[in-house]
Write an enzyme that holds these catalytic residues in place. Structure first.
Site, PDB file in Angstrom:
ATOM      1  N   LEU A 108       0.881  -1.161   0.000  1.00 37.03           N
ATOM      2  CA  LEU A 108       0.000   0.000   0.000  1.00 37.03           C
ATOM      3  C   LEU A 108       0.920   1.212   0.000  1.00 37.03           C
ATOM      4  O   LEU A 108       1.913   1.226   0.743  1.00 37.03           O
ATOM      5  CB  LEU A 108      -0.884   0.023   1.245  1.00 37.03           C
ATOM      6  CG  LEU A 108      -2.126  -0.865   1.258  1.00 37.03           C
ATOM      7  CD1 LEU A 108      -2.750  -0.866   2.649  1.00 37.03           C
ATOM      8  CD2 LEU A 108      -3.136  -0.399   0.226  1.00 37.03           C
ATOM      9  N   ASP A 109       0.628   2.219  -0.821  1.00 37.02           N
ATOM     10  CA  ASP A 109       1.542   3.359  -0.843  1.00 37.02           C
ATOM     11  C   ASP A 109       1.517   4.082   0.499  1.00 37.02           C
ATOM     12  O   ASP A 109       0.624   3.871   1.325  1.00 37.02           O
ATOM     13  CB  ASP A 109       1.241   4.295  -2.019  1.00 37.02           C
ATOM     14  CG  ASP A 109      -0.101   4.985  -1.910  1.00 37.02           C
ATOM     15  OD1 ASP A 109      -0.289   5.748  -0.944  1.00 37.02           O
ATOM     16  OD2 ASP A 109      -0.955   4.772  -2.786  1.00 37.02           O
ATOM     17  N   VAL A 110       2.490   4.925   0.713  1.00 36.22           N
ATOM     18  CA  VAL A 110       2.724   5.500   2.043  1.00 36.22           C
ATOM     19  C   VAL A 110       1.526   6.285   2.562  1.00 36.22           C
ATOM     20  O   VAL A 110       1.275   6.333   3.769  1.00 36.22           O
ATOM     21  CB  VAL A 110       4.001   6.377   2.021  1.00 36.22           C
ATOM     22  CG1 VAL A 110       3.827   7.594   1.138  1.00 36.22           C
ATOM     23  CG2 VAL A 110       4.423   6.771   3.434  1.00 36.22           C
ATOM     24  N   SER A 112      -1.667   5.657   1.843  1.00 36.63           N
ATOM     25  CA  SER A 112      -2.868   4.829   1.918  1.00 36.63           C
ATOM     26  C   SER A 112      -2.902   4.032   3.219  1.00 36.63           C
ATOM     27  O   SER A 112      -1.877   3.802   3.862  1.00 36.63           O
ATOM     28  CB  SER A 112      -2.932   3.875   0.721  1.00 36.63           C
ATOM     29  OG  SER A 112      -2.997   4.599  -0.491  1.00 36.63           O
ATOM     30  N   ARG A 196      -5.161   5.809  -7.660  1.00 36.57           N
ATOM     31  CA  ARG A 196      -4.811   7.234  -7.643  1.00 36.57           C
ATOM     32  C   ARG A 196      -4.560   7.762  -9.056  1.00 36.57           C
ATOM     33  O   ARG A 196      -4.976   8.884  -9.401  1.00 36.57           O
ATOM     34  CB  ARG A 196      -3.571   7.458  -6.767  1.00 36.57           C
ATOM     35  CG  ARG A 196      -3.821   7.195  -5.285  1.00 36.57           C
ATOM     36  CD  ARG A 196      -2.581   7.474  -4.460  1.00 36.57           C
ATOM     37  NE  ARG A 196      -2.773   7.148  -3.056  1.00 36.57           N
ATOM     38  CZ  ARG A 196      -3.332   7.968  -2.161  1.00 36.57           C
ATOM     39  NH1 ARG A 196      -3.733   9.161  -2.536  1.00 36.57           N
ATOM     40  NH2 ARG A 196      -3.469   7.583  -0.904  1.00 36.57           N
TER      41      ARG A 196
END
Length: 257
Positions: A108-110, A112, A196
């Site tokens: 998961l990106d930072v 999220s 995104r």
């Protein structure tokens, strides 16, 4: 019996197969005193394997562990971060952070939040993160503006990213706010920052992105309770069986061992 070195390291819970490949590329792995090379085959019963100068013994292989973490915002989904940021492993007790080979399955990106599986089962990680795999992931996404039904339909049918169309997705409106909208999105793939990038491309940038479930594995623990942010739990036997069945039932092309 010989097998590729990266496969052995994954089976022993040292790292995921991709992480093991990176360790080999970085010359951190030696076999019988010689720096290992990618694709090298070894016999775990005869060959002596070292990582960073420390021996790796098959009989010391840790028990397999499967965890579900509720990742907060601002935490990176890696085992180590060169920028010194807090990683998902830092949220675990010290006894789980070292020596067991626990690592995140995917990312998961930072910015999220939400459901993230951690394990030391390298073969499971390899299967679940392989491009041919299609385990569903469910997200609650707050976007800027109010995308009309025709935009949501276009999103659900697939959007071209970097010259390749995304797989069909489930996209539905949950609630409209004054100048934002909450959507539920179910994906069958996980390209880098996919939601995104699509939302930005369609003109409705993401404000918040939260993953609520991975297949049937949910952050929800009861009708009204959820796994708290920053906390983890062990997966149940049924949840582990679900993940293994996903691997078995998905055709994955692998190199011969």
């Amino acid at each position: 019996m010989e097998a590729r070195l990266q496969k052995i390291l994954a089976q022993w819970g040292i790292a995921s197969r991709r992480e093991a490949e990176e360790m080999i590329r970085q010359s951190r792995v030696c076999v019988n005193g010689v720096t290992a090379h990618l694709g090298q085959k070894v016999d775990p019963h005869q060959d002596k394997i070292f990582i960073d100068g420390q021996p790796v013994l098959g009989e010391q292989r840790p028990s397999k562990m499967y965890l579900l973490l509720h990742k907060p915002a601002g935490i990176v989904s890696t085992c180590h971060d060169p920028q010194g940021r807090t990683t998902v492993l830092d949220l675990l007790p010290s006894a789980l952070r070292t020596g067991l080979g626990i690592h995140p399955v995917g990312r998961l990106d930072v910015d999220s939040t939400g459901a993230l599986i951690l394990t030391n089962d390298g073969e499971l990680t390899y299967g679940l993160t392989h491009p041919s795999h299609s385990i569903s992931k469910t997200y609650r996404v707050v976007v800027q503006g109010h995308p009309p039904a025709k935009v949501l339909e276009r999103w659900s049918q697939g959007i071209v990213l970097e010259g390749r169309i995304t797989r069909p997705a489930q996209v539905r409106l949950i609630e409209n706010y004054i100048d934002q909208s909450c959507l539920e999105i179910v994906l069958q793939e996980g390209r880098n920052r996919q939601i995104r990038r699509i939302a930005e491309q369609l003109g409705y940038p993401v404000i918040k992105l939260h993953r609520t479930a991975i297949g049937s594995i949910q952050l929800k623990t009861s009708a009204t309770a959820f796994l708290p942010s920053g906390k983890y739990r062990h997966l149940s036997h049924d949840e582990i069986s679900f993940l293994n069945k996903q691997i078995i039932h998905t055709p994955i092309q692998t190199k011969p061992s």
